[in-house]
Design an enzyme around this catalytic site. Structure first.
Site, PDB file in Angstrom:
ATOM      1  CB  CYS A 238      19.164 106.418  18.041  1.00 37.06           C
ATOM      2  SG  CYS A 238      20.491 107.554  18.406  1.00 37.06           S
TER       3      CYS A 238
ATOM      4  CD  GLU B 272      17.017 107.433  30.395  1.00 37.12           C
ATOM      5  OE1 GLU B 272      16.399 106.384  29.659  1.00 37.12           O
ATOM      6  OE2 GLU B 272      16.243 107.632  31.556  1.00 37.12           O
TER       7      GLU B 272
ATOM      8  CB  CYS C 216      24.189 106.189  17.753  1.00 36.88           C
ATOM      9  SG  CYS C 216      24.114 106.696  19.422  1.00 36.88           S
TER      10      CYS C 216
ATOM     11  CD  GLU D 287      24.295 102.843  20.589  1.00 37.81           C
ATOM     12  OE1 GLU D 287      24.108 103.270  21.624  1.00 37.81           O
ATOM     13  OE2 GLU D 287      23.326 102.486  19.825  1.00 37.81           O
TER      14      GLU D 287
ATOM     15  CG  ASN E 196      21.268 104.116  28.332  1.00 40.05           C
ATOM     16  OD1 ASN E 196      21.728 103.117  28.941  1.00 40.05           O
ATOM     17  ND2 ASN E 196      19.939 104.490  28.575  1.00 40.05           N
TER      18      ASN E 196
ATOM     19  CB  CYS F  49      23.044 106.929  22.718  1.00 41.26           C
ATOM     20  SG  CYS F  49      21.447 107.572  22.140  1.00 41.26           S
TER      21      CYS F  49
END
Length: 141
Positions: A92, A45, A95, A56, A43, A54
């Site tokens: 999430c 940010e 994803c 993924e 990830n 993310c």
């Protein structure tokens, strides 16, 4: 579960590269393509939050940008940056939708580390009644 241990290890390694100065929650992913190649992601940010990505999706974007379109499994490991993860870190919703774009929900395996154990499930279990772009737009490839 031995089959997935190597994939989990690569996700754990990718997690160490996460950039999470705001949440402190680091996630790593390892995506297994049908070709046998593994694509990792972490990830990343951003202070504006919405541009954050993310782990993924990072792995999927890397794979797709290299020409991959068929995938078998993904391993996801996440938790507080100062601790060893001891519980599952499910993907999430965004994803999950990206996975649905590229993966067969009946066969794509999602591996989640739960302490010392590995839990697996199929994408269809994580995203029942998913929105399918190709079918929704009249494109069946």
């Amino acid at each position: 579960m031995q089959r997935w241990e190597g994939l989990i290890e690569q996700a754990e390694s990718a997690r160490k590269k996460a950039y999470a100065p705001y949440s402190g929650f680091c996630v790593g992913a390892a995506l297994l393509a049908a070709s046998g190649r593994i694509y990792t992601g972490c990830n990343v940010e951003n202070a504006a939050f919405s541009p954050s990505v993310c782990a993924e999706r990072t792995a999927f974007v890397k794979a797709v940008s290299e020409g991959e379109r068929d995938f078998e499994a993904i391993a996801i490991v996440g938790g507080n940056s100062t601790e060893t993860p001891d519980s599952v870190c499910p993907p999430c919703g965004v994803c999950r939708q990206v996975m649905a774009e590229f993966c067969d929900p009946e066969s794509f395996v999602v591996c989640l580390k739960d302490g010392a154990d590995i839990k697996t499930c199929l994408l269809k279990e994580l995203l029942p009644m998913s929105f399918g772009g190709k079918e929704s737009f009249g494109r069946n490839e």
